[in-house]
Design an enzyme around this catalytic site. Structure first.
Site, PDB file in Angstrom:
ATOM      1  N   ARG A 208       0.778  -1.098   0.101  1.00 28.38           N
ATOM      2  CA  ARG A 208      -0.144   0.094  -0.002  1.00 28.38           C
ATOM      3  C   ARG A 208       0.841   1.412  -0.021  1.00 28.38           C
ATOM      4  O   ARG A 208       0.703   2.206  -0.762  1.00 28.38           O
ATOM      5  CB  ARG A 208      -0.889   0.009   1.301  1.00 28.38           C
ATOM      6  CG  ARG A 208      -2.029  -0.670   1.329  1.00 28.38           C
ATOM      7  CD  ARG A 208      -2.309  -1.433   2.374  1.00 28.38           C
ATOM      8  NE  ARG A 208      -1.601  -2.384   2.878  1.00 28.38           N
ATOM      9  CZ  ARG A 208      -1.587  -3.722   2.236  1.00 28.38           C
ATOM     10  NH1 ARG A 208      -2.788  -3.928   1.846  1.00 28.38           N
ATOM     11  NH2 ARG A 208      -0.745  -4.496   2.836  1.00 28.38           N
ATOM     12  N   THR A 209       1.960   1.262   0.897  1.00 27.73           N
ATOM     13  CA  THR A 209       2.515   2.759   1.012  1.00 27.73           C
ATOM     14  C   THR A 209       3.367   3.082  -0.224  1.00 27.73           C
ATOM     15  O   THR A 209       3.365   3.831  -0.521  1.00 27.73           O
ATOM     16  CB  THR A 209       3.299   2.781   2.369  1.00 27.73           C
ATOM     17  OG1 THR A 209       2.526   2.034   3.513  1.00 27.73           O
ATOM     18  CG2 THR A 209       3.964   3.879   2.744  1.00 27.73           C
TER      19      THR A 209
ATOM     20  N   LYS B 256      25.827  -5.479  -0.795  1.00 25.79           N
ATOM     21  CA  LYS B 256      26.988  -5.597  -0.774  1.00 25.79           C
ATOM     22  C   LYS B 256      27.953  -4.808   0.408  1.00 25.79           C
ATOM     23  O   LYS B 256      29.212  -4.739   0.291  1.00 25.79           O
ATOM     24  CB  LYS B 256      27.827  -5.140  -2.214  1.00 25.79           C
ATOM     25  CG  LYS B 256      27.189  -5.607  -3.623  1.00 25.79           C
ATOM     26  CD  LYS B 256      27.774  -5.070  -4.738  1.00 25.79           C
ATOM     27  CE  LYS B 256      26.801  -5.282  -5.988  1.00 25.79           C
ATOM     28  NZ  LYS B 256      26.934  -4.307  -7.050  1.00 25.79           N
TER      29      LYS B 256
ATOM     30  N   ARG C 266      11.273   4.024   3.929  1.00 24.49           N
ATOM     31  CA  ARG C 266      10.498   3.028   4.689  1.00 24.49           C
ATOM     32  C   ARG C 266      12.023   2.084   5.083  1.00 24.49           C
ATOM     33  O   ARG C 266      12.904   1.644   4.370  1.00 24.49           O
ATOM     34  CB  ARG C 266       9.626   1.871   4.217  1.00 24.49           C
ATOM     35  CG  ARG C 266       9.521   0.600   5.140  1.00 24.49           C
ATOM     36  CD  ARG C 266       8.139   0.006   4.575  1.00 24.49           C
ATOM     37  NE  ARG C 266       6.897   0.693   5.073  1.00 24.49           N
ATOM     38  CZ  ARG C 266       5.703   0.094   5.185  1.00 24.49           C
ATOM     39  NH1 ARG C 266       5.602  -1.037   4.737  1.00 24.49           N
ATOM     40  NH2 ARG C 266       4.826   0.919   5.302  1.00 24.49           N
TER      41      ARG C 266
ATOM     42  N   HIS D 237       4.535   5.532  11.630  1.00 24.99           N
ATOM     43  CA  HIS D 237       4.271   5.587  10.119  1.00 24.99           C
ATOM     44  C   HIS D 237       3.308   6.819  10.031  1.00 24.99           C
ATOM     45  O   HIS D 237       1.948   6.722   9.976  1.00 24.99           O
ATOM     46  CB  HIS D 237       3.454   4.302  10.010  1.00 24.99           C
ATOM     47  CG  HIS D 237       3.140   3.738   8.711  1.00 24.99           C
ATOM     48  ND1 HIS D 237       3.286   4.760   7.504  1.00 24.99           N
ATOM     49  CD2 HIS D 237       2.539   2.732   8.133  1.00 24.99           C
ATOM     50  CE1 HIS D 237       3.141   4.111   6.400  1.00 24.99           C
ATOM     51  NE2 HIS D 237       2.746   2.813   6.875  1.00 24.99           N
TER      52      HIS D 237
END
Ligand code: CP
Length: 312
Positions: free
Chosen positions: A59-60, A87, A109, A137
């Site tokens: 969703r986000t 890496k 995020r 959030h």
């Protein structure tokens, strides 16, 4: 004043009530735009935005990307799983490399609480926190409160219970801050092991009985058990959790009033909520998702108006 008090959106705790009202009024305008046949405005043609996702999202991530495209921004997407982070490249090196391509705004995020704050102290771009571990959030809380306002007319004076895994939930903390700022009363309900010890210190009452919590509230926000953030068992079994803290049709029909059901997604159908409840008229789950685009357009637009656009 038609300007946010902040240059980044790192958490609801940094916002004022006036900031949230401004975001809602701006989202009202964008909601009207995205319901037009031509859903796009040229507002951010000179802005480039990087979406950096170090954790999974449906969703986000899609909602931010759509919001950016509806505003005509240039968009680049980065997923840690397929990047040079694998890496050993650090967060600051990764972001500075992306910024050297003349990026103006970063949506991030990250699994670590405070990752957005850390980044904002080390790089020269506007940062939007799209979820940092179990911390905040903010755009989810904004779209949740906006959806309550849309369904019930206002947030002020409403009683909201947040049910489930409060301990591991960034949605819970951001919702608590936003709801309180807008004048709602908030309770939480869940197993004692999944309610943080500090919760009463931030003005939130705990109700351990789900039926009593539902009788009290106007809105129930049902949360998922965040198994990915648990290294021990917090309750005996999923079946027992569902028996005590799951909402189902029989329970809702036994209440004296009709309450609004919310869920930030992803849903575990049959665990915290049954399908007949999730898909019922009482549920505003898909309205939340729809409002997410308008809210994110508003946040991006308001933050972009505060940044100095890179010279080309
Ligand atoms: N509500 C929410 O944050 O969902 P995603 O994890 O799919 O982005």
């Amino acid at each position: 004043m038609n300007e946010l008090s902040v240059n980044h959106l790192l958490g609801i705790k940094h916002l004022t009530q006036a900031d949230i009202q401004l975001i809602f009024e701006t989202a009202d305008h964008f909601k009207e735009v995205i319901n037009r046949p031509i859903k796009k405005v040229p507002s951010l043609r000179d802005i480039t935005i990087a979406n950096l996702f170090f954790e999974n999202s449906t969703r986000t991530r899609l909602s931010f990307e759509l919001a950016e495209k509806r505003l005509s921004a240039d968009v680049i997407n980065f997923s840690a799983a397929s990047s040079s982070v694998k890496k050993g490249e650090t967060l600051i090196d990764t972001v500075n490399n992306i910024l050297s391509m003349k990026v103006d705004m970063v949506v991030m995020r990250h699994p670590n609480p405070g990752a957005g704050v850390f980044l904002s102290q080390h790089i020269n771009a506007s940062i939007i926190n799209a979820g940092d571990g179990a911390h905040e959030h903010p755009t989810q809380a904004l779209l949740d409160c906006y959806s309550i306002r849309e369904r019930l007319g206002s947030v002020s004076g409403k009683k909201v219970v947040i049910v489930g895994d409060i301990l591991h939930s960034r949605v819970a903390l951001s919702n608590i801050f936003a709801l309180q700022l807008l004048g709602a009363k908030v309770k939480v309900c869940g197993p004692k092991t999944l309610v943080p010890k500090y919760i009463e210190k931030i003005g939130v009452e705990v109700e351990s009985n789900l039926k009593a919590a539902l009788e009290w509230c106007d809105v129930a926000n049902m949360l998922r058990i965040q198994n990915e953030r648990m290294d021990i068992s917090y309750f005996p079994s999923t079946r027992e959790y569902t028996q005590q803290y799951g909402v189902n049709r029989v329970l809702l029909d036994s209440l004296k009033k009709e309450i609004v059901i919310m869920h930030p997604g992803p849903i575990n159908r049959g665990v915290e909520i049954t399908s007949d409840v999730a898909d019922s008229k009482q549920s505003i789950i898909l309205e939340q998702v729809q409002n997410g685009v308008a809210i994110r357009m508003a946040v991006i637009y308001l933050l972009a108006s505060k940044i100095k656009v890179h010279e080309s």
